[in-house]
Motif scaffolding. Sequence first.
Motif, PDB file in Angstrom:
ATOM      1  N   THR A  14      33.144  43.360  38.061  1.00 31.07           N
ATOM      2  CA  THR A  14      34.313  44.243  38.118  1.00 31.07           C
ATOM      3  C   THR A  14      35.076  44.218  36.800  1.00 31.07           C
ATOM      4  OG1 THR A  14      34.510  43.950  40.499  1.00 31.07           O
ATOM      5  CG2 THR A  14      36.476  44.704  39.340  1.00 31.07           C
ATOM      6  N   ALA A  15      35.273  43.030  36.232  1.00 34.41           N
ATOM      7  CA  ALA A  15      35.982  42.920  34.955  1.00 34.41           C
ATOM      8  C   ALA A  15      35.235  43.654  33.853  1.00 34.41           C
ATOM      9  CB  ALA A  15      36.188  41.451  34.583  1.00 34.41           C
ATOM     10  N   ALA A  16      33.921  43.487  33.799  1.00 31.49           N
ATOM     11  CA  ALA A  16      33.122  44.170  32.774  1.00 31.49           C
ATOM     12  C   ALA A  16      33.174  45.680  32.975  1.00 31.49           C
ATOM     13  CB  ALA A  16      31.679  43.673  32.808  1.00 31.49           C
ATOM     14  N   THR A  17      33.084  46.127  34.220  1.00 32.76           N
ATOM     15  CA  THR A  17      33.149  47.564  34.510  1.00 32.76           C
ATOM     16  C   THR A  17      34.504  48.125  34.107  1.00 32.76           C
ATOM     17  OG1 THR A  17      31.597  47.292  36.335  1.00 32.76           O
ATOM     18  CG2 THR A  17      32.923  49.298  36.328  1.00 32.76           C
ATOM     19  N   ASN A  18      35.577  47.393  34.396  1.00 35.50           N
ATOM     20  CA  ASN A  18      36.913  47.853  34.021  1.00 35.50           C
ATOM     21  C   ASN A  18      37.062  47.955  32.505  1.00 35.50           C
ATOM     22  OD1 ASN A  18      37.679  48.033  36.698  1.00 35.50           O
ATOM     23  ND2 ASN A  18      38.718  46.055  36.713  1.00 35.50           N
ATOM     24  N   LYS A  19      36.476  47.007  31.778  1.00 34.87           N
ATOM     25  CA  LYS A  19      36.548  47.062  30.318  1.00 34.87           C
ATOM     26  C   LYS A  19      35.810  48.275  29.773  1.00 34.87           C
ATOM     27  CE  LYS A  19      37.097  42.122  29.749  1.00 34.87           C
ATOM     28  NZ  LYS A  19      36.492  40.868  29.317  1.00 34.87           N
ATOM     29  N   VAL A  20      34.647  48.559  30.334  1.00 37.06           N
ATOM     30  CA  VAL A  20      33.862  49.721  29.889  1.00 37.06           C
ATOM     31  C   VAL A  20      34.615  51.004  30.204  1.00 37.06           C
ATOM     32  CG1 VAL A  20      31.742  51.033  30.306  1.00 37.06           C
ATOM     33  CG2 VAL A  20      31.630  48.565  29.999  1.00 37.06           C
ATOM     34  N   GLU A  21      35.185  51.096  31.388  1.00 39.96           N
ATOM     35  CA  GLU A  21      35.938  52.297  31.766  1.00 39.96           C
ATOM     36  C   GLU A  21      37.173  52.472  30.888  1.00 39.96           C
ATOM     37  OE1 GLU A  21      35.097  54.775  33.769  1.00 39.96           O
ATOM     38  OE2 GLU A  21      33.197  53.743  34.108  1.00 39.96           O
ATOM     39  N   ALA A  22      37.848  51.371  30.553  1.00 42.64           N
ATOM     40  CA  ALA A  22      39.012  51.451  29.672  1.00 42.64           C
ATOM     41  C   ALA A  22      38.598  51.948  28.289  1.00 42.64           C
ATOM     42  CB  ALA A  22      39.701  50.092  29.575  1.00 42.64           C
ATOM     43  N   ARG A  63      37.767  28.961  29.094  1.00 39.84           N
ATOM     44  CA  ARG A  63      36.342  28.758  29.352  1.00 39.84           C
ATOM     45  C   ARG A  63      36.111  27.556  30.263  1.00 39.84           C
ATOM     46  NH1 ARG A  63      36.218  30.334  23.807  1.00 39.84           N
ATOM     47  NH2 ARG A  63      35.312  32.400  23.659  1.00 39.84           N
ATOM     48  N   GLY A  64      37.174  26.929  30.717  1.00 39.59           N
ATOM     49  CA  GLY A  64      37.038  25.813  31.638  1.00 39.59           C
ATOM     50  C   GLY A  64      36.553  24.534  30.982  1.00 39.59           C
ATOM     51  N   GLY A  65      36.696  24.395  29.682  1.00 36.07           N
ATOM     52  CA  GLY A  65      36.295  23.180  28.981  1.00 36.07           C
ATOM     53  C   GLY A  65      34.828  23.150  28.654  1.00 36.07           C
ATOM     54  N   GLY A  66      33.986  23.271  29.645  1.00 37.71           N
ATOM     55  CA  GLY A  66      32.543  23.260  29.426  1.00 37.71           C
ATOM     56  C   GLY A  66      31.898  24.299  30.315  1.00 37.71           C
ATOM     57  N   ASP A  67      30.849  24.894  29.838  1.00 37.64           N
ATOM     58  CA  ASP A  67      30.172  25.926  30.620  1.00 37.64           C
ATOM     59  C   ASP A  67      29.330  25.280  31.709  1.00 37.64           C
ATOM     60  OD1 ASP A  67      31.275  27.764  28.978  1.00 37.64           O
ATOM     61  OD2 ASP A  67      29.463  28.105  27.780  1.00 37.64           O
ATOM     62  N   PRO A  68      29.379  25.839  32.924  1.00 38.66           N
ATOM     63  CA  PRO A  68      28.510  25.317  33.965  1.00 38.66           C
ATOM     64  C   PRO A  68      27.065  25.678  33.662  1.00 38.66           C
ATOM     65  CG  PRO A  68      29.653  27.275  34.732  1.00 38.66           C
ATOM     66  CD  PRO A  68      30.207  26.928  33.385  1.00 38.66           C
ATOM     67  N   PRO A  69      26.115  24.926  34.219  1.00 36.07           N
ATOM     68  CA  PRO A  69      24.704  25.245  33.974  1.00 36.07           C
ATOM     69  C   PRO A  69      24.403  26.680  34.378  1.00 36.07           C
ATOM     70  CG  PRO A  69      24.935  23.144  35.140  1.00 36.07           C
ATOM     71  CD  PRO A  69      26.277  23.762  35.076  1.00 36.07           C
ATOM     72  N   GLY A  70      23.804  27.407  33.486  1.00 39.74           N
ATOM     73  CA  GLY A  70      23.449  28.800  33.771  1.00 39.74           C
ATOM     74  C   GLY A  70      24.620  29.753  33.641  1.00 39.74           C
ATOM     75  N   GLY A  71      25.818  29.260  33.370  1.00 41.18           N
ATOM     76  CA  GLY A  71      26.988  30.131  33.255  1.00 41.18           C
ATOM     77  C   GLY A  71      27.214  30.556  31.834  1.00 41.18           C
ATOM     78  N   ASP A  72      28.055  31.582  31.674  1.00 42.49           N
ATOM     79  CA  ASP A  72      28.333  32.064  30.332  1.00 42.49           C
ATOM     80  C   ASP A  72      29.737  31.697  29.884  1.00 42.49           C
ATOM     81  OD1 ASP A  72      29.878  33.762  31.814  1.00 42.49           O
ATOM     82  OD2 ASP A  72      28.755  35.569  31.321  1.00 42.49           O
ATOM     83  N   GLY A  73      30.505  30.971  30.748  1.00 43.66           N
ATOM     84  CA  GLY A  73      31.803  30.493  30.329  1.00 43.66           C
ATOM     85  C   GLY A  73      32.917  31.495  30.467  1.00 43.66           C
ATOM     86  N   TYR A  74      32.660  32.646  31.062  1.00 42.77           N
ATOM     87  CA  TYR A  74      33.685  33.673  31.131  1.00 42.77           C
ATOM     88  C   TYR A  74      34.219  33.887  32.551  1.00 42.77           C
ATOM     89  CZ  TYR A  74      32.375  34.780  26.421  1.00 42.77           C
ATOM     90  OH  TYR A  74      32.121  34.694  25.086  1.00 42.77           O
ATOM     91  N   GLU A  75      33.846  33.046  33.485  1.00 40.98           N
ATOM     92  CA  GLU A  75      34.233  33.246  34.868  1.00 40.98           C
ATOM     93  C   GLU A  75      35.750  33.274  35.032  1.00 40.98           C
ATOM     94  OE1 GLU A  75      31.916  31.107  33.894  1.00 40.98           O
ATOM     95  OE2 GLU A  75      30.112  31.827  34.887  1.00 40.98           O
ATOM     96  N   GLN A  76      36.469  32.361  34.381  1.00 34.12           N
ATOM     97  CA  GLN A  76      37.898  32.271  34.583  1.00 34.12           C
ATOM     98  C   GLN A  76      38.662  33.332  33.802  1.00 34.12           C
ATOM     99  OE1 GLN A  76      39.136  28.296  33.854  1.00 34.12           O
ATOM    100  NE2 GLN A  76      37.838  27.444  35.463  1.00 34.12           N
ATOM    101  N   ALA A  77      38.084  33.830  32.729  1.00 34.26           N
ATOM    102  CA  ALA A  77      38.765  34.845  31.932  1.00 34.26           C
ATOM    103  C   ALA A  77      38.604  36.210  32.542  1.00 34.26           C
ATOM    104  CB  ALA A  77      38.223  34.851  30.503  1.00 34.26           C
ATOM    105  N   ALA A  78      37.575  36.421  33.334  1.00 34.40           N
ATOM    106  CA  ALA A  78      37.315  37.738  33.918  1.00 34.40           C
ATOM    107  C   ALA A  78      38.138  37.973  35.167  1.00 34.40           C
ATOM    108  CB  ALA A  78      35.840  37.880  34.253  1.00 34.40           C
TER     109      ALA A  78
END
Length: 150
Positions: free
Chosen positions: A21-29, A135-150
């Motif tokens: 949803t966050a990525a879609t909103n950025k593209v639409e903006a 970014r939550g300090g460290g990225d979870p395995p398989g994560g890209d670190g953007y979960e909390q910012a989105a």
Amino acid sequence: MALDAPAARCLSDAPLRRRVTAATNKVEAFNGFSQWIGFGNGGVITGNDPVEQERTAKFNALLTNAVIFHNALDIAEIVRQLQEEGQTIDPEDLAHISPYLAEHIRRFGEYSTHELGLQPEAYDPHLDVDFSPLRGGGDPPGGDGYEQAA
């Protein structure tokens, strides 16, 4: 109708839905801002020449990106001024600032071009803001670190 695996994953994974949803909103903006920038002829390309159509689309993209870049420079300068005045800049606040600002742009105004040959000062892109909490300090395995910012 059966759901495919990515659709089922999206439905069952709330953090993934928030990121999508966050990525879609950025593209639409961005698309809305780009359309606002390309106001000539109502944003409609009327010619049938594919070269002219491509040229028009690329010029609009170039102009849109130039305005976004200028807005980002202005935002960075304001952040620096606030820091010089002793303000603490919260990276969470910066995460919500959009570079798609248009209120200060006069699309139908008069613009001076006599300054086009002037060389700008060197720009320092560094902001003294710690973005690691987003970014939550460290990225979870398989994560890209953007979960909390989105």
